[in-house]
Every structure is written in C-alpha cells, then in structure tokens.
Design an enzyme around this catalytic site. Structure first.
Site, PDB file in Angstrom:
ATOM      1  N   LYS A 184       0.923  -0.905   0.111  1.00 45.94           N
ATOM      2  CA  LYS A 184       0.169  -0.584   0.323  1.00 45.94           C
ATOM      3  C   LYS A 184       0.934   0.935  -0.315  1.00 45.94           C
ATOM      4  CE  LYS A 184      -1.638   2.537   2.773  1.00 45.94           C
ATOM      5  NZ  LYS A 184      -1.552   3.739   2.423  1.00 45.94           N
ATOM      6  N   GLY A 236       7.271   4.998   8.023  1.00 51.18           N
ATOM      7  CA  GLY A 236       6.409   5.425   8.581  1.00 51.18           C
ATOM      8  C   GLY A 236       6.198   6.056   9.953  1.00 51.18           C
ATOM      9  N   SER A 237       5.380   6.952  10.446  1.00 45.80           N
ATOM     10  CA  SER A 237       6.071   7.732  11.620  1.00 45.80           C
ATOM     11  C   SER A 237       5.768   6.466  13.182  1.00 45.80           C
ATOM     12  CB  SER A 237       4.156   8.373  11.452  1.00 45.80           C
ATOM     13  OG  SER A 237       2.976   7.470  11.897  1.00 45.80           O
ATOM     14  N   THR A 238       6.808   7.120  13.655  1.00 44.89           N
ATOM     15  CA  THR A 238       6.839   5.810  14.786  1.00 44.89           C
ATOM     16  C   THR A 238       5.365   5.891  15.665  1.00 44.89           C
ATOM     17  OG1 THR A 238       8.484   7.025  15.797  1.00 44.89           O
ATOM     18  CG2 THR A 238       7.793   6.206  17.709  1.00 44.89           C
ATOM     19  N   GLU A 239       4.649   6.643  14.922  1.00 45.25           N
ATOM     20  CA  GLU A 239       3.241   6.906  16.120  1.00 45.25           C
ATOM     21  C   GLU A 239       2.261   5.563  15.757  1.00 45.25           C
ATOM     22  OE1 GLU A 239       0.843  10.307  14.880  1.00 45.25           O
ATOM     23  OE2 GLU A 239      -1.166   9.527  16.499  1.00 45.25           O
ATOM     24  N   GLY A 241       3.349   3.116  13.776  1.00 47.24           N
ATOM     25  CA  GLY A 241       4.578   2.065  13.800  1.00 47.24           C
ATOM     26  C   GLY A 241       4.334   1.106  15.360  1.00 47.24           C
ATOM     27  N   GLU A 258      10.199   0.716  10.248  1.00 42.24           N
ATOM     28  CA  GLU A 258      11.357   1.579  10.050  1.00 42.24           C
ATOM     29  C   GLU A 258      10.679   2.930  10.662  1.00 42.24           C
ATOM     30  OE1 GLU A 258      14.279   1.095   9.155  1.00 42.24           O
ATOM     31  OE2 GLU A 258      14.025  -0.700   8.105  1.00 42.24           O
ATOM     32  N   CYS A 292      13.950  10.071   7.073  1.00 46.30           N
ATOM     33  CA  CYS A 292      13.328  10.110   7.997  1.00 46.30           C
ATOM     34  C   CYS A 292      14.874   9.780   8.654  1.00 46.30           C
ATOM     35  CB  CYS A 292      13.469   8.762   7.745  1.00 46.30           C
ATOM     36  SG  CYS A 292      13.577   7.213   6.901  1.00 46.30           S
ATOM     37  N   GLU A 389      10.659  14.737  15.488  1.00 45.55           N
ATOM     38  CA  GLU A 389      10.574  15.735  14.159  1.00 45.55           C
ATOM     39  C   GLU A 389       9.529  16.556  13.409  1.00 45.55           C
ATOM     40  OE1 GLU A 389       9.533  11.705  12.060  1.00 45.55           O
ATOM     41  OE2 GLU A 389      11.380  11.585  11.117  1.00 45.55           O
TER      42      GLU A 389
HETATM   43  P1  NAD Z   1       2.107   7.882   8.444  1.00 46.71           P
HETATM   44  O1  NAD Z   1       2.865   6.635   9.480  1.00 46.71           O
HETATM   45  O2  NAD Z   1       1.390   8.701   8.684  1.00 46.71           O
HETATM   46  O3  NAD Z   1       2.191   7.213   7.066  1.00 46.71           O
HETATM   47  C1  NAD Z   1       2.640   6.146   6.438  1.00 46.71           C
HETATM   48  C2  NAD Z   1       1.665   5.095   5.869  1.00 46.71           C
HETATM   49  O4  NAD Z   1       1.224   4.496   6.426  1.00 46.71           O
HETATM   50  C3  NAD Z   1       1.170   5.991   4.319  1.00 46.71           C
HETATM   51  O5  NAD Z   1       0.683   4.997   3.492  1.00 46.71           O
HETATM   52  C4  NAD Z   1      -0.565   5.711   5.211  1.00 46.71           C
HETATM   53  O6  NAD Z   1      -1.583   5.470   4.794  1.00 46.71           O
HETATM   54  C5  NAD Z   1      -0.273   3.870   6.425  1.00 46.71           C
HETATM   55  N1  NAD Z   1      -0.758   3.644   7.675  1.00 46.71           N
HETATM   56  C6  NAD Z   1      -1.943   5.178   8.376  1.00 46.71           C
HETATM   57  N2  NAD Z   1      -2.769   4.858   9.079  1.00 46.71           N
HETATM   58  C7  NAD Z   1      -2.268   3.370   9.576  1.00 46.71           C
HETATM   59  C8  NAD Z   1      -2.568   2.663  10.163  1.00 46.71           C
HETATM   60  N3  NAD Z   1      -2.950   2.356  11.384  1.00 46.71           N
HETATM   61  N4  NAD Z   1      -2.386   1.317   9.680  1.00 46.71           N
HETATM   62  C9  NAD Z   1      -1.425   0.417   8.662  1.00 46.71           C
HETATM   63  N5  NAD Z   1      -0.907   1.869   7.473  1.00 46.71           N
HETATM   64  C10 NAD Z   1      -1.172   3.073   8.644  1.00 46.71           C
HETATM   65  O7  NAD Z   1       3.441   8.679   7.674  1.00 46.71           O
HETATM   66  P2  NAD Z   1       3.911   9.715   7.235  1.00 46.71           P
HETATM   67  O8  NAD Z   1       3.647  11.509   7.676  1.00 46.71           O
HETATM   68  O9  NAD Z   1       3.290   8.842   5.513  1.00 46.71           O
HETATM   69  O10 NAD Z   1       5.537   9.443   6.593  1.00 46.71           O
HETATM   70  C11 NAD Z   1       6.223  10.145   7.204  1.00 46.71           C
HETATM   71  C12 NAD Z   1       7.268   8.997   8.534  1.00 46.71           C
HETATM   72  O11 NAD Z   1       7.649   8.365   7.920  1.00 46.71           O
HETATM   73  C13 NAD Z   1       7.990   9.843   9.206  1.00 46.71           C
HETATM   74  O12 NAD Z   1       8.113  10.693  10.589  1.00 46.71           O
HETATM   75  C14 NAD Z   1       9.196   9.591   8.753  1.00 46.71           C
HETATM   76  O13 NAD Z   1      10.157   9.518   9.415  1.00 46.71           O
HETATM   77  C15 NAD Z   1       8.798   8.038   8.384  1.00 46.71           C
HETATM   78  N6  NAD Z   1       9.815   7.541   7.493  1.00 46.71           N
HETATM   79  C16 NAD Z   1      10.798   6.712   8.252  1.00 46.71           C
HETATM   80  C17 NAD Z   1      11.763   6.106   6.950  1.00 46.71           C
HETATM   81  C18 NAD Z   1      12.429   4.626   7.418  1.00 46.71           C
HETATM   82  O14 NAD Z   1      13.500   4.349   6.940  1.00 46.71           O
HETATM   83  N7  NAD Z   1      12.676   4.944   9.365  1.00 46.71           N
HETATM   84  C19 NAD Z   1      11.820   6.428   5.653  1.00 46.71           C
HETATM   85  C20 NAD Z   1      10.498   7.062   5.663  1.00 46.71           C
HETATM   86  C21 NAD Z   1      10.058   7.488   6.396  1.00 46.71           C
END
Ligand code: NAD
Length: 482
Positions: A184, A236-239, A241, A258, A292, A389
């Site tokens: 996704k 994605g975000s730590t929250e 995650g 990640e 990130c 962040e």
């Molecule tokens: P996000 O967590 O809001 O979204 C990431 C993905 O998760 C999106 O596809 C979103 O639709 C999906 N998502 C949202 N809620 C979900 C849920 N409850 N269950 C499953 N999937 C869900 O993050 P973002 O704002 O899109 O991205 C930015 C974040 O990603 C930053 O915190 C950044 O540091 C992190 N990031 C980390 C890495 C890494 O390799 N560590 C790389 C890129 C980005």
C-alpha cells in the site's frame, strides 16, 4: 552577494501519461474497488488535481491477499531462484528504460525536485532491483543457513517521502527471497506505484506476485491486520508503527518497522568546514527535509560555531526553491497541506520557546505548499524543535565543547536512526561511531545510500534492517545472520 540568474529549464511532463482515474492492481490486472469512494491526488507545487485513485476497503485487501497467496503457492515459491532473478532483472531494466517518465511522475505527485528524482530516487530504485536480483539464486550463500525459506505473503505499507524508492526497498528483497506481496503506497503519492504496476505487467510478472492497493490509513490497517499475511513491513511514523506493533503482537507475523528519526549531525572544530556545510545542506534540505534519517539536529563545536553558521547561511541563500520540474531547482514543494501545517506549527513552537529563526530570503510561489529553508539557533535540548521530528526543511542548531558532550547530546533522543560526524581525525570517527546509538553513522558525508548497505533504527526508530544481506533476513525463515 551575487545571485546568478538562471533561465527556466523545465523538464517536459509530456513524457508521462497520467490517467484521470486508477483502479487497484490485483492479480495482474487493474480492477475496480468493491467498496470505498475514490480520492484525489494533487500536485503539491500547484494544487492541481492529478488523478482520482481508488480506496481499497477490507474486501479489496482480502482479494489482493488471496491473489498473493495463490501466486505464492502455485508459482513464485516453486520457481527456482534463477527464474525469479530473471524477472527482477527485467523489472530493473524497465525501470531504467522508463526512468525519465518515472522521475517526472514522482516529482509531479510528490513535489521533490526533478534533479533528485532523476539523479537519486530512480537510479536507486533500479540499483535495488539489480542488487536483489543477484541474490535470488544465491540465498543459501547469504549467511542465513543452508536452506532459507520464504515467509509467504508480505503486507507492506510505505510513506510519501520516497514513494518509488520505498516501494523498491520493500519489493526487491521480498520477491528475491520468494515471497509475494500486497503493497500500500501513501495516499498523497500513489502514482509511481501504479506506474510500477504497469511495469510488472510489461515484465510479464506472474499475476498476483505483486498487488498494489491504494488508500489511506484504514487500507494500511486492513493489510497489516489481514490474518493471511505472514510478514508485515512498515515504513512511516513512530506513532503508527507503535499501533502496528500492538496489533500484530501475539500473532506469528514477522515484523519490521522503519520509523522516525531526529539525527545529530556533529561538526568538530577540525572538520573541513566547506565540506561540512555541503553535508549539512544534504542532511536537512535534501527532499525538503522529508527524510527519516535527516540531519535535523546540528551539533557544532563552540569554537567554530560562528564561522560555520555564517558559511551555512551564505550557502543556503544560493539554493533555488520553486517548480520541481525545473532542472535548476534545489528545493521543491512540501508534500501536502497537512505536512506544511505540521512544519509551521513546530516552527512556531520554536519561536515561542525562544530559539532564533533565520530564513533564507526566497520568493515563495503563489500556489502550492512551500516552506523556505530555515535555521533555528539558540536551541537547547529541552526545546521541542530539538526533540521532535519536524520532517521539513528546518534545522535546529546546538553547540558543544567536548566529544563526550557531543555524544551525550546526540544520544539524548528517543530515536536512533542515523548520525553524522565531521572531523579530520580517524580515531575520533571510530570512537563516535562506536558510541552513537544510531543504525547508520556517516563520516564526513551524509544521506548516502547503497543497496548493499543495511539501514534501520534503534529505540523508537524501529527494528529490523532493510538493504544488504540483512534485508534478505527479514523476508526469510532462516537462521540468524552469520
Ligand atoms: P504515517 O505513519 O502517517 O503513514 C505511513 C503509511 O502508513 C501511509 O501509507 C499511511 O497511509 C499508512 N497508515 C496510516 N495509518 C495506518 C494504520 N493505522 N495502519 C497501517 N497503515 C497506516 O507516516 P507519514 O507521515 O506518511 O510518513 C512520515 C514518517 O515516515 C516520518 O515519521 C518518517 O520519519 C517516517 N519514515 C521512516 C523511514 C525509515 O526508513 N525509517 C523512511 C521514510 C519515512
């Protein structure tokens, strides 16, 4: 100071054929969703609607997982590694052949400068497929035991900052190891993943090996929580995650996360300052700071602080912000109105906490989402802009006197994804690298990537590694890496 005038040098968008609407990619075909209204994806540099995209509901996700399971049992897991490698090489070559198209589409949907999508993202995408294609028939030599087995169906959820590159980081090792995938993409940047689906068709990839379901968080949740998914890979975000870690706890799903970061970029007084300035710019202003592992906390040794800041501000004043498709553009658009608001809010908190804001003088385009390169000085460790962040082009500057103090400040964060060290002293680099709690430590460089090099975090930056042999281990039922 002299600012050079540049004539506009826009890349033509005619090379890419953006459709007005897109279905879901399931079992090798684009199909209409069963449930869920479509959503729009916009060009963040102009706010123009680019396309209407389907939102996959639970039934659609179920269809995709079933297709992936069928492809896994009937085709992909039975194929020899050599055969799988042929498909991966083919994908890599088609990415190269269609690289201009992919780069233009990425810049349109994400807002990143074409210079970056063309020279960094897309070449890295191809490199990841080439790299893992090479492993597909050598898995028993990867130091993971004599007969590593694939896990089954991988459910993968990725963010918007490197849409196609994150897809490659997820798909290439999963497929090389013999898994099938339901992926996704992020809701604000689905288009290059959908173009990649066409590339899968072009490569004759067996139906169901790669399935792409678009949608927002709810769709991601349906992928992660599907009972027939064997492996969850999330960036994605730590929250989010943490929510995912909770939802898979107690199941037998294998998980890699990640997550976010707040990296320290540490400049010692003996560093080559002009080189360090370039590294600081690459560290926090590359991809509008939507990285990130961005070097968002600059730690400078007190004796060189004034000189370094002066050189940094001079350099930042030469960066060009504007049309992402212009080949002269250094800083593109912020990916979404929501992200722009988040950056503005945190920068406002920096002001309120007493840090001094400096902004490079530049004209912001009238339409679209923009935030100029910004530096906060007088930042203390307690400030929120030093702890949270921001995920935007905002640098927080702190100072230190001794290596021990630099180390303590650098490690004083709930995150641990990356760090940078600038010094001419080799022994100091090694000492810092040994003691920094970060998955990647760059020395006299920043934000360098290679498919053979593992990447991942400590603490709240997540767990598991992507890239290299470590990245294969996350997709195999195998002994620990030896
Ligand atoms: P996000 O967590 O809001 O979204 C990431 C993905 O998760 C999106 O596809 C979103 O639709 C999906 N998502 C949202 N809620 C979900 C849920 N409850 N269950 C499953 N999937 C869900 O993050 P973002 O704002 O899109 O991205 C930015 C974040 O990603 C930053 O915190 C950044 O540091 C992190 N990031 C980390 C890495 C890494 O390799 N560590 C790389 C890129 C980005």
């Amino acid at each position: 100071m002299t600012r050079f005038e540049y004539a506009p040098a826009p890349e033509s968008r005619a090379i890419v054929d953006v459709r007005s609407s897109y279905g879901l990619f399931i079992d090798g075909q684009f199909v209409d969703p069963v449930d869920g209204p479509p959503f729009k994806t916009v060009n963040p540099a102009s706010e123009e609607v680019l396309a209407e995209v389907s939102a996959a509901g639970p039934q659609d996700v179920d269809r995709a997982v079933k297709a992936a399971r069928r492809a896994y049992t009937r085709t992909w897991s039975r194929m020899t590694g050599r055969e799988r490698a042929k498909y991966l090489y083919r994908l890599a070559r088609i990415v190269q052949e269609r690289s201009r198209e992919l780069a233009v589409l990425e810049s349109l949907d994400n807002g990143k400068p074409i210079r970056e999508s063309r020279d960094v993202d897309v070449p890295q995408v191809a490199a990841n497929f080439f790299y893992y294609a090479g492993w597909a028939d050598k898995l028993e030599h990867a130091g993971l035991g004599s007969s590593p087995r694939p896990l089954g169906v991988a459910g993968q959820v990725i963010p918007w900052n490197f849409p196609l590159l994150m897809l490659a980081w997820k798909l290439a090792p999963a497929l090389a190891a013999g898994n099938t995938v339901v992926l996704k993409p992020a809701e604000t940047t689905p288009l290059t993943a959908l173009l990649f689906a066409e590339i899968c068709q072009q490569a004759d990839l067996p139906p169901g090996v790669v399935n792409i379901v678009t949608g927002a968080g709810e769709t991601g949740r349906a992928v992660v929580e599907h009972p027939d998914v064997d492996k969850v890979a999330f960036t994605g975000s730590t929250e989010v995650g943490k929510m995912i870690a909770r939802s898979v706890a107690g199941t037998d799903k294998k998980v890699t996360l990640e997550l976010g970061g707040k990296a320290a970029n540490i400049v010692f007084d003996d560093a080559a300052l002009d080189q360090a300035v370039e590294g600081i710019v690459d560290g926090i202003f590359f991809n509008q700071g939507h990285v990130c592992c961005a070097g968002s906390r600059l730690l400078v040794q007190e004796s060189v602080n004034d000189e370094l800041l002066e050189r940094l501000k001079r350099r930042l004043s030469t960066l060009r912000m504007g049309d992402p498709l212009d080949k002269n553009t250094d800083i593109g658009a912020i990916n979404s109105a929501e992200q722009l608001q988040r950056i503005r809010d945190l920068a406002g908190i920096g002001d309120a906490e007493g840090a001094q804001r400096w902004t490079a003088a530049c004209e912001l385009p009238e339409r679209g989402y923009w935030f100029p390169p910004t530096v906060f000085t007088g930042v203390s460790q307690a400030h929120r802009i030093a702890r949270e962040e921001i995920f935007g082009p905002v640098l927080s500057v702190l100072t230190f006197r001794t290596p021990a103090e630099a180390l303590e400040k650098a490690n004083n964060t709930p995150y641990g994804l990356s760090a940078g060290v600038w010094t001419e002293k080799g022994s100091r680099i090694l000492w810092m690298a040994q003691h920094l709690r970060a998955g990647v430590v760059w020395a006299n460089t920043f934000n360098r990537f290679d498919p053979s090099s593992p990447f991942g975090g400590y603490k709240e930056s997540g767990y598991g590694r992507e890239g290299g042999r470590h990245g294969l281990a996350s997709y195999l039922d195998a002994e620990g890496l030896s």
